[in-house]
Design an enzyme around this catalytic site. Structure first.
Site, PDB file in Angstrom:
ATOM      1  N   GLU A 116      18.089 -38.543  11.252  1.00 40.04           N
ATOM      2  CA  GLU A 116      16.710 -39.033  11.096  1.00 40.04           C
ATOM      3  C   GLU A 116      15.740 -37.870  11.095  1.00 40.04           C
ATOM      4  O   GLU A 116      16.075 -36.794  11.574  1.00 40.04           O
ATOM      5  CB  GLU A 116      16.314 -39.872  12.323  1.00 40.04           C
ATOM      6  CG  GLU A 116      17.081 -41.091  12.545  1.00 40.04           C
ATOM      7  CD  GLU A 116      16.874 -41.592  13.981  1.00 40.04           C
ATOM      8  OE1 GLU A 116      16.122 -40.959  14.760  1.00 40.04           O
ATOM      9  OE2 GLU A 116      17.488 -42.606  14.310  1.00 40.04           O
ATOM     10  N   LYS A 118      12.954 -35.521  12.512  1.00 38.56           N
ATOM     11  CA  LYS A 118      12.504 -35.163  13.859  1.00 38.56           C
ATOM     12  C   LYS A 118      10.981 -35.163  13.815  1.00 38.56           C
ATOM     13  O   LYS A 118      10.366 -34.266  13.226  1.00 38.56           O
ATOM     14  CB  LYS A 118      13.043 -33.789  14.253  1.00 38.56           C
ATOM     15  CG  LYS A 118      12.688 -33.399  15.664  1.00 38.56           C
ATOM     16  CD  LYS A 118      13.452 -32.157  16.047  1.00 38.56           C
ATOM     17  CE  LYS A 118      13.157 -31.703  17.447  1.00 38.56           C
ATOM     18  NZ  LYS A 118      11.762 -31.604  17.803  1.00 38.56           N
ATOM     19  N   ASP A 120       7.243 -34.698  14.682  1.00 38.01           N
ATOM     20  CA  ASP A 120       6.581 -33.667  15.468  1.00 38.01           C
ATOM     21  C   ASP A 120       5.403 -34.283  16.219  1.00 38.01           C
ATOM     22  O   ASP A 120       4.252 -34.122  15.835  1.00 38.01           O
ATOM     23  CB  ASP A 120       6.108 -32.555  14.526  1.00 38.01           C
ATOM     24  CG  ASP A 120       5.792 -31.296  15.283  1.00 38.01           C
ATOM     25  OD1 ASP A 120       6.087 -31.244  16.491  1.00 38.01           O
ATOM     26  OD2 ASP A 120       5.248 -30.356  14.675  1.00 38.01           O
ATOM     27  N   TYR A 227      13.033 -44.587  18.282  1.00 36.26           N
ATOM     28  CA  TYR A 227      14.402 -44.293  17.861  1.00 36.26           C
ATOM     29  C   TYR A 227      15.397 -44.263  19.018  1.00 36.26           C
ATOM     30  O   TYR A 227      16.581 -44.096  18.808  1.00 36.26           O
ATOM     31  CB  TYR A 227      14.450 -42.926  17.169  1.00 36.26           C
ATOM     32  CG  TYR A 227      13.709 -41.864  17.958  1.00 36.26           C
ATOM     33  CD1 TYR A 227      14.244 -41.372  19.143  1.00 36.26           C
ATOM     34  CD2 TYR A 227      12.469 -41.393  17.544  1.00 36.26           C
ATOM     35  CE1 TYR A 227      13.558 -40.443  19.891  1.00 36.26           C
ATOM     36  CE2 TYR A 227      11.781 -40.452  18.285  1.00 36.26           C
ATOM     37  CZ  TYR A 227      12.333 -39.982  19.456  1.00 36.26           C
ATOM     38  OH  TYR A 227      11.653 -39.078  20.199  1.00 36.26           O
ATOM     39  N   LYS A 318      16.193 -27.615  12.844  1.00 36.92           N
ATOM     40  CA  LYS A 318      14.756 -27.432  12.640  1.00 36.92           C
ATOM     41  C   LYS A 318      14.485 -26.809  11.280  1.00 36.92           C
ATOM     42  O   LYS A 318      15.168 -25.869  10.881  1.00 36.92           O
ATOM     43  CB  LYS A 318      14.191 -26.508  13.730  1.00 36.92           C
ATOM     44  CG  LYS A 318      14.314 -27.094  15.122  1.00 36.92           C
ATOM     45  CD  LYS A 318      13.023 -27.670  15.614  1.00 36.92           C
ATOM     46  CE  LYS A 318      12.154 -26.571  16.183  1.00 36.92           C
ATOM     47  NZ  LYS A 318      10.921 -27.092  16.727  1.00 36.92           N
ATOM     48  N   CYS A 412      -9.360   2.534  -2.627  1.00 39.02           N
ATOM     49  CA  CYS A 412      -8.406   2.260  -1.553  1.00 39.02           C
ATOM     50  C   CYS A 412      -9.121   2.294  -0.204  1.00 39.02           C
ATOM     51  O   CYS A 412      -9.795   3.279   0.109  1.00 39.02           O
ATOM     52  CB  CYS A 412      -7.284   3.297  -1.575  1.00 39.02           C
ATOM     53  SG  CYS A 412      -6.218   3.190  -0.121  1.00 39.02           S
ATOM     54  N   CYS A 415      -7.679   5.588   1.853  1.00 38.09           N
ATOM     55  CA  CYS A 415      -7.895   7.001   1.474  1.00 38.09           C
ATOM     56  C   CYS A 415      -9.046   7.161   0.487  1.00 38.09           C
ATOM     57  O   CYS A 415      -9.308   8.259   0.019  1.00 38.09           O
ATOM     58  CB  CYS A 415      -6.602   7.570   0.887  1.00 38.09           C
ATOM     59  SG  CYS A 415      -6.148   6.807  -0.688  1.00 38.09           S
ATOM     60  N   CYS A 430      -2.938   1.448  -4.936  1.00 35.18           N
ATOM     61  CA  CYS A 430      -3.542   2.761  -4.677  1.00 35.18           C
ATOM     62  C   CYS A 430      -2.548   3.776  -5.225  1.00 35.18           C
ATOM     63  O   CYS A 430      -1.365   3.734  -4.875  1.00 35.18           O
ATOM     64  CB  CYS A 430      -3.728   2.948  -3.170  1.00 35.18           C
ATOM     65  SG  CYS A 430      -3.936   4.674  -2.710  1.00 35.18           S
ATOM     66  N   CYS A 435      -1.516   8.971   0.191  1.00 37.37           N
ATOM     67  CA  CYS A 435      -2.291   7.980   0.960  1.00 37.37           C
ATOM     68  C   CYS A 435      -1.641   7.737   2.329  1.00 37.37           C
ATOM     69  O   CYS A 435      -0.481   7.342   2.409  1.00 37.37           O
ATOM     70  CB  CYS A 435      -2.375   6.677   0.185  1.00 37.37           C
ATOM     71  SG  CYS A 435      -3.135   5.349   1.120  1.00 37.37           S
TER      72      CYS A 435
HETATM   73  S1  IVH Z   1      16.684 -38.346  19.705  1.00 36.57           S
HETATM   74  C1  IVH Z   1      17.987 -37.052  24.391  1.00 36.57           C
HETATM   75  N1  IVH Z   1      15.359 -38.654  17.490  1.00 36.57           N
HETATM   76  O1  IVH Z   1      12.401 -34.256  19.726  1.00 36.57           O
HETATM   77  C2  IVH Z   1      16.957 -36.945  23.375  1.00 36.57           C
HETATM   78  N2  IVH Z   1      14.406 -37.285  19.177  1.00 36.57           N
HETATM   79  O2  IVH Z   1      12.842 -31.533  20.620  1.00 36.57           O
HETATM   80  C3  IVH Z   1      17.335 -37.694  22.141  1.00 36.57           C
HETATM   81  N3  IVH Z   1      12.222 -36.330  18.573  1.00 36.57           N
HETATM   82  O3  IVH Z   1      12.583 -34.934  23.158  1.00 36.57           O
HETATM   83  C4  IVH Z   1      16.234 -37.649  21.222  1.00 36.57           C
HETATM   84  N4  IVH Z   1      12.080 -37.256  16.597  1.00 36.57           N
HETATM   85  O4  IVH Z   1      10.975 -36.358  21.730  1.00 36.57           O
HETATM   86  C5  IVH Z   1      15.375 -38.062  18.702  1.00 36.57           C
HETATM   87  N5  IVH Z   1      14.295 -39.038  15.476  1.00 36.57           N
HETATM   88  C6  IVH Z   1      14.307 -38.469  16.666  1.00 36.57           C
HETATM   89  C7  IVH Z   1      13.261 -37.632  17.127  1.00 36.57           C
HETATM   90  C8  IVH Z   1      13.342 -37.049  18.385  1.00 36.57           C
HETATM   91  C9  IVH Z   1      11.468 -36.473  17.481  1.00 36.57           C
HETATM   92  C10 IVH Z   1      11.828 -35.525  19.744  1.00 36.57           C
HETATM   93  C11 IVH Z   1      12.188 -36.123  21.083  1.00 36.57           C
HETATM   94  C12 IVH Z   1      12.914 -35.019  21.811  1.00 36.57           C
HETATM   95  C13 IVH Z   1      12.445 -33.825  21.052  1.00 36.57           C
HETATM   96  C14 IVH Z   1      13.360 -32.641  21.220  1.00 36.57           C
END
Ligand code: IVH
Length: 669
Positions: A116, A118, A120, A227, A318, A412, A415, A430, A435
């Protein structure tokens, strides 16, 4: 009656208030806290305690009262099951390791994963009792979080009630975030009100969630996606058995789910989903910073268990780049090592992905014109991994009219020499070979970590070397004496360390030297390929078949030829060889030479009985690499008498530590 305020107490209260305001500003406004949450809480509590003693003296604008401010720490409460974090990686190899490790720990049983985005945002845990939302906590330290229930209730997409067939007690976990558009509008309002900008949506979401005033929080239009599962308690304990089942249940319960969910098995499927998601990334209405890969089967999760910090059943991959917004104070012009003039954005410092950024490249005048970036603009900055941060664009909607368009300098800036713009090209150069700015950049590149890795030879010292006239060309580095360094103001010890680093650098692998030469378009990957193919600078210079090397096209080949046809380059190579710099691959890829330490990284500390130079030589001769500081990459620490802080660090990182006797024994083997 309340006790009268003494002068001391008044001063103490003022001190606490201004300290807390300052840290609020750093935390929320600049996303660059200087103190830990715990330290902050102590300050905050001290102030609360004093104000409780003298409630008659609490002004409206005290940080404890500032409804509508961004600064209210909430009540704490315990999670019913700990909220762990995730192991992160940027490397596909580590994802592969994760899959292999899971397979091994599960003795080869069939295994599938969900993948899935992640999100932010800010992690949140919702507690439902008998189907009623009773509490919302942030992650906090994973054991206890901050109670943000009132503000969570302002998020429309968080269900207040669950259907009758839900468990008695359940914790549902997810992420609260600000959609990109909402974030932009929020920052636009803050500019108008003269408030500091939020650096990114995550900080804005965190600030909003911790608002004291729910009306303000509601106005921020937070959103949430779910999630994860914390506790699950019901009479017949019929818990979902897989993530997929759990997500289906969440959907039925009206939670919003990640917009994309892949069910994947093999590493190939995982990588393809990771790449697919990366492509979709910027089309999403909110920011994501990676992909989360989780074992689908809950029983398998239990078997895999967790470390103290993170579960072994999940990992986050990441993505490289991260974005932030900040004020562009000024555009200055920098001269690069090939004389190219690059406009550089001088920014109000801002944290991107955990590091402070105060400068970012603007590439060339054409880019600035095309993107219409002006001094005084608020700009969006993107940082791609370790690469230099770049300006994505200006927030034109935030302009006041005072912003100034940029014009390239006529001469430049270093110089005052003449500039040259090849016809039809955007780059301005330059053309003064003397330089000092160009020399400075060439030296910086040559000595840098990724190139010859001359520890301790940084920007400041190089500036002094150039200014003093001690170094007029790269090879002069190897002619430096201890007295020169002392003259430049280094102490005895530092001068010796520098001389050692310079000596070590003579024996660096060939690819480092090729990269360090600063040939246009030749990066580290290309340098490695060239070193592997030709084995020496001499053979590279003579090469007629450059284009047949993998990844080398006509552009790179022609800049390599150009480099070797230049008299100055040939002089440089001659001088380097004269100083004993290895220009052939005898130490890294030649065959027939015994290199028992190849691939190893050594760090030295303490006083050693034979001269450091000799030890360095012994290690390098056997193919080992010397690093200045202890990191996870170190293979061994060689510790002499009275070792320094490197010793403690190596122990903490569990890096094997050898004394001299053990070292000598190892060499004799
Ligand atoms: S699963 C035991 N799924 O990312 C933790 N986390 O950097 C299992 N996060 O603390 C987490 N999207 O807050 C999971 N689709 C996703 C996520 C997700 C964002 C966050 C979560 C976690 C942090 C770690």
């Amino acid at each position: 009656m309340h006790p009268p305020l003494s002068k001391n107490v008044t001063e103490e209260i003022q001190r606490l208030r201004s300290k807390i305001r300052y840290h609020n500003y750093l935390y929320f406004g600049k996303a660059a806290p200087e103190i830990s949450d715990r330290e902050y809480d102590i300050l905050y509590r001290q102030l609360c305690n004093l104000e409780a003693l003298y409630p008659q003296e609490i002004p409206q604008d005290s940080p404890t009262q500032s409804l509508g401010g961004d600064d209210a720490p909430a009540l704490q409460a315990r999670h019913l099951t700990p909220m762990q974090s995730l192991d992160n990686t940027y490397s596909e190899a580590e994802i592969l390791e994760f899959v292999k490790r899971s397979q091994k720990l599960l003795s080869g049983a069939p295994l599938s994963f969900v993948l899935e985005p992640k999100i932010d945002g800010v992690a949140i845990s919702l507690l439902y009792r008998s189907g009623h939302l009773v509490r919302a906590l942030t992650r906090g330290d994973g054991i206890t979080g901050e109670d943000v229930t009132q503000n969570a209730l302002t998020i429309r997409r968080i269900p207040r009630r669950l259907p009758s067939f839900c468990p008695e007690v359940v914790e549902i976990r997810g992420e609260v975030f600000l959609p990109r558009k909402v974030f932009s509008e929020l920052n636009a309002r803050r500019v108008k009100r003269g408030k500091p900008l939020f650096a990114n949506p995550r900080n804005a979401a965190a600030g909003s969630l911790k608002q004291l005033d729910t009306k303000v929080a509601a106005a921020r239009k937070l959103d949430a996606i779910f999630y994860g599962l914390g506790i699950w308690k019901d009479e017949n304990n019929c818990q979902p058995e897989t993530d997929k089942e759990f997500l289906e249940l969440l959907k039925i319960w009206q939670f919003s789910l990640p917009p994309y969910i892949w069910k994947v098995k093999s590493p190939a499927e995982i990588f393809s989903a990771i790449h697919e998601l990366e492509k979709l990334r910027h089309s999403l209405s909110f920011e994501i910073d990676g992909a989360v890969i989780k074992v689908n089967d809950f029983r398998q999760r239990d078997k895999l268990g967790s470390t103290t910090k993170a579960p072994r059943w999940a990992i986050a991959f990441k993505y490289e780049s991260e974005r932030a917004e900040s004020l562009l104070k000024k555009i200055s012009v920098q001269v690069g090592r090939t004389g190219v003039l690059t406009p550089v954005a001088e920014l109000e410092p801002v944290s991107i992905g955990g590091c402070m950024v105060s400068r970012a490249t603007l590439h060339n005048e054409g880019v600035i014109k095309r993107k219409d970036i002006r001094e005084g603009d608020y700009v969006v900055i993107e940082k791609a991994g370790s690469i230099i941060p770049a300006i994505v664009g200006a927030r034109k909607d935030l302009r006041s009219g005072q912003e100034q368009p940029f014009h390239m300098t006529e001469r430049c800036p270093a110089c005052r020499g003449e500039l040259y713009q090849p016809p039809g090209q955007v780059l301005v150069r330059c053309i003064n070979p003397q330089c000092p700015a160009q020399l400075q950049r060439r030296l910086e590149h040559f000595a840098s970590r990724g190139a010859m890795d001359i520890g301790g030879l940084g920007k400041i010292l190089i500036t002094k070397m150039v200014k003093s006239g001690l170094t007029r060309k790269i090879s002069d580095i190897y002619a430096l004496k201890k007295s020169d360094f002392l003259l430049l103001g280094t102490g005895e010890k530092r001068a010796e360390t520098l001389l050692c680093s310079i000596l070590e650098s003579k024996m660096r692998p060939l690819w480092r030297l090729i990269f360090a030469l600063g040939i246009l378009n030749v990066g580290t990957t290309c340098a490695r390929a060239l070193a592997f193919r030709y084995g020496s600078v001499a053979r590279l210079r003579e090469a007629k078949d450059l284009e047949s090397v993998e990844d080398i096209g006509t552009v790179v080949a022609s800049s390599i030829r150009q480099f070797f046809s230049d008299a100055e380059s040939l002089c440089l190579l001659y001088e380097l060889e004269k100083h004993g710099v290895q220009t052939a691959a005898s130490f890294d890829s030649a065959q027939g030479i015994d290199r028992p330490l190849a691939g190893q990284t050594w760090v030295l500390t303490g006083s050693l009985s034979s001269p450091r130079k000799e030890i360095i030589y012994q290690i390098c001769m056997r193919g080992g690499y010397i690093a200045e500081s202890v990191s996870g990459k170190a293979t061994y620490l060689l510790a002499g008498k009275n070792p320094g802080s490197k010793y403690g660090k190596a122990r903490r990182l569990r890096i094997p530590i050898l004394d001299e006797e053990e070292f000598q024994r190892m060499l004799k083997k």
